[in-house]
Design a protein around this motif. Structure first.
Motif, PDB file in Angstrom:
ATOM      1  N   CYS A 126       6.001  -3.558  62.978  1.00 44.43           N
ATOM      2  CA  CYS A 126       5.563  -2.289  62.404  1.00 44.43           C
ATOM      3  C   CYS A 126       6.575  -1.150  62.565  1.00 44.43           C
ATOM      4  CB  CYS A 126       4.239  -1.848  63.041  1.00 44.43           C
ATOM      5  SG  CYS A 126       2.820  -2.862  62.564  1.00 44.43           S
ATOM      6  N   GLN A 343      -0.177  -4.193  59.527  1.00 40.15           N
ATOM      7  CA  GLN A 343       0.974  -3.536  58.896  1.00 40.15           C
ATOM      8  C   GLN A 343       0.523  -2.452  57.921  1.00 40.15           C
ATOM      9  OE1 GLN A 343       3.267  -7.054  57.501  1.00 40.15           O
ATOM     10  NE2 GLN A 343       4.880  -6.292  58.852  1.00 40.15           N
ATOM     11  N   SER A 347       0.843   1.802  58.379  1.00 38.07           N
ATOM     12  CA  SER A 347       1.603   2.388  57.261  1.00 38.07           C
ATOM     13  C   SER A 347       3.021   1.846  57.173  1.00 38.07           C
ATOM     14  CB  SER A 347       1.646   3.928  57.366  1.00 38.07           C
ATOM     15  OG  SER A 347       0.351   4.461  57.307  1.00 38.07           O
ATOM     16  N   TYR A 348       3.233   0.632  57.692  1.00 40.35           N
ATOM     17  CA  TYR A 348       4.568   0.024  57.619  1.00 40.35           C
ATOM     18  C   TYR A 348       4.828  -0.575  56.240  1.00 40.35           C
ATOM     19  CZ  TYR A 348       8.656  -2.745  58.865  1.00 40.35           C
ATOM     20  OH  TYR A 348       9.924  -3.290  58.905  1.00 40.35           O
ATOM     21  N   ILE A 349       3.770  -1.076  55.601  1.00 40.23           N
ATOM     22  CA  ILE A 349       3.858  -1.578  54.238  1.00 40.23           C
ATOM     23  C   ILE A 349       2.696  -0.997  53.438  1.00 40.23           C
ATOM     24  CG2 ILE A 349       4.986  -3.735  54.923  1.00 40.23           C
ATOM     25  CD1 ILE A 349       2.293  -5.157  54.502  1.00 40.23           C
ATOM     26  N   ASP A 350       2.772  -1.112  52.100  1.00 38.69           N
ATOM     27  CA  ASP A 350       1.636  -0.744  51.261  1.00 38.69           C
ATOM     28  C   ASP A 350       1.033  -2.010  50.673  1.00 38.69           C
ATOM     29  OD1 ASP A 350       3.280  -1.495  49.089  1.00 38.69           O
ATOM     30  OD2 ASP A 350       3.934   0.573  48.752  1.00 38.69           O
ATOM     31  N   GLU A 353       3.299  -4.390  48.628  1.00 37.52           N
ATOM     32  CA  GLU A 353       4.161  -5.241  49.460  1.00 37.52           C
ATOM     33  C   GLU A 353       3.338  -6.330  50.141  1.00 37.52           C
ATOM     34  OE1 GLU A 353       7.793  -2.399  50.907  1.00 37.52           O
ATOM     35  OE2 GLU A 353       5.776  -1.874  51.593  1.00 37.52           O
ATOM     36  N   LYS A 378      -0.954   4.400  52.746  1.00 31.96           N
ATOM     37  CA  LYS A 378       0.295   4.841  52.142  1.00 31.96           C
ATOM     38  C   LYS A 378       1.449   4.493  53.079  1.00 31.96           C
ATOM     39  CE  LYS A 378      -2.116   6.937  48.915  1.00 31.96           C
ATOM     40  NZ  LYS A 378      -2.217   6.388  47.546  1.00 31.96           N
ATOM     41  N   LYS A 379       2.516   3.987  52.521  1.00 29.40           N
ATOM     42  CA  LYS A 379       3.671   3.621  53.325  1.00 29.40           C
ATOM     43  C   LYS A 379       4.363   4.864  53.871  1.00 29.40           C
ATOM     44  CE  LYS A 379       7.852   0.789  53.144  1.00 29.40           C
ATOM     45  NZ  LYS A 379       8.688  -0.111  52.301  1.00 29.40           N
ATOM     46  N   LYS A 380       4.756   4.801  55.148  1.00 31.04           N
ATOM     47  CA  LYS A 380       5.439   5.931  55.792  1.00 31.04           C
ATOM     48  C   LYS A 380       6.628   5.420  56.603  1.00 31.04           C
ATOM     49  CE  LYS A 380       1.289   8.794  55.990  1.00 31.04           C
ATOM     50  NZ  LYS A 380       0.394   9.621  56.822  1.00 31.04           N
TER      51      LYS A 380
END
Length: 388
Positions: A126, A343, A347-350, A353, A378-380
């Motif tokens: 992550c 994940q 917020s490591y992936i959306d 992904e 949301k990805k951050k």
């Protein structure tokens, strides 16, 4: 095989396992067991009353999606060689995960020595960091505009202020307070490291570094503006008679690469750093809020082989900008493992992904579930930099 929390008088037994399994200097081991170790956060496995395996659940507070969570950082997972291969790690990890669930913790973090060891327990990658490898001569043309001071505990408020501004755009970081920095000074000292703070009118940056032969390792370089960054890079260069190279760890969104004169001479790598895990799926979901008036509902199956309360189908509803999740019996619109859910939660992936990584095709059955996850996650850019 008996699983339990460690007793106060068993600290020497825990230290013996630590010293056997990890190649740490005595000064760091003494720091750790004098300042971080707590028998109430230590799980042990016993064979014939002898402790043969242990781990610690060090307590931190992390901020995910602007919400703070009390979390356990799993460290010191260690087993004596005479019982390795007999399932002790599996048992101690399973016991620990369920203890965290009973304690109402929602997420956990872990720095792996090998990702393959911990993915099976639901922990997943992550966090990344950037790592710069720079010839120190490449920093000679920067100018030190202000002054550098050796930091001490009187600077803690300024360090917190610099930290908060520097990390305001990242996700998943530890909430740092005075107690955190008091401990950090002790930790860095135990490893013969240094902390310096930069001042130009006010305090605007700091650096934590270690001198290892002809290499300087920079653990943190936090700054409020680019002039502060450039000044601290000049401070690094001023070690050119001691060091030939410098390695700098930094968040993914760091700006160092933009100020270097010739980035072609620099090696920059993305370094996998930390794993995470959702401990309580239902409570995590029920704590979410969204900025949308949409109403939506879907059934999602989460597979968790170690925490039975997480394993099953959850009905997830969005209504009045709130999320309501509950475990149900029934068919699901979408299936995913606790690893993938983690994940997303970190917020490591959306979800797009997640679909690619899990070979999920969008269809009429899972359309609403995918849309729901698009709204929830949301990805951050994640960043964390804790070692124990």
């Amino acid at each position: 095989m008996n699983m339990r929390y460690a007793k106060e008088e068993e600290i020497d037994d825990i230290k013996e396992i630590w010293n056997y399994c990890f190649n740490d200097e005595d000064s760091f081991v003494n720091y750790y067991f004098n300042n971080k170790y707590n028998n109430n956060n230590t799980i042990v496995a016993c064979e014939d009353e002898d402790i043969v395996s242990s781990l610690q659940l060090n307590q931190y507070k992390i901020k995910l999606d602007d919400k703070e969570y009390e979390t356990s950082y799993v460290v010191g997972v260690s087993t004596f060689p005479q019982v390795r291969g007999r399932g002790y790690m599996k048992r101690i990890m399973e016991y620990s995960l369920n203890e965290l669930y009973k304690k109402n913790q929602i997420v956990s973090i872990l720095m792996p020595i090998d990702y393959r060891l911990y993915r099976k327990y639901g922990y997943e990658h992550c966090y990344d960091q950037l790592e710069y490898y720079i010839n120190i001569e490449d920093l000679k043309n920067f100018n030190l505009l202000g002054r550098m001071y050796k930091a001490n505990e009187e600077h803690i408020d300024d360090l917190i202020d610099i930290n908060n501004l520097f990390l305001e755009d990242v996700n998943g970081n530890v909430v740092r307070n005075k107690e955190y920095y008091v401990n950090l000074f002790k930790e860095v000292e135990s490893e013969n490291g240094h902390i310096y703070v930069y001042k130009d009118g006010s305090y605007k940056g700091y650096i934590i570094y270690f001198l290892n032969g002809d290499n300087m390792f920079v653990r943190e370089l936090f700054y409020k503006d680019l002039d502060s960054l450039k000044s601290i890079l000049k401070f690094i260069y001023n070690h050119n008679t001691q060091c030939k190279k410098v390695t700098i760890s930094a968040p993914i969104n760091d700006k160092i690469r933009f100020v270097l004169e010739n980035p072609k001479t620099i090696d920059i790598k993305v370094k996998p750093f930390m794993m995470g895990r959702v401990i309580n799926v239902e409570d995590y979901l029920n704590g979410l809020k969204i900025n949308s008036d949409i109403e939506l509902s879907a059934n999602v199956f989460i597979e968790d082989k170690f925490i039975k309360e997480n394993n099953g189908t959850f009905n997830i509803k969005i209504k009045d900008k709130k999320v309501k999740a509950q475990k149900i019996k029934g068919e699901c619109n979408l299936y995913m493992s606790i690893n993938t859910f983690t994940q997303l939660a970190f917020s490591y992936i959306d979800i797009k992904e997640a679909m690619i990584l899990n070979n999920i095709n969008k269809n009429a059955k899972n359309k609403e579930a995918i849309h729901l996850f698009e709204l929830l996650f949301k990805k951050k850019e994640n960043y964390i930099n804790e070692y124990v």
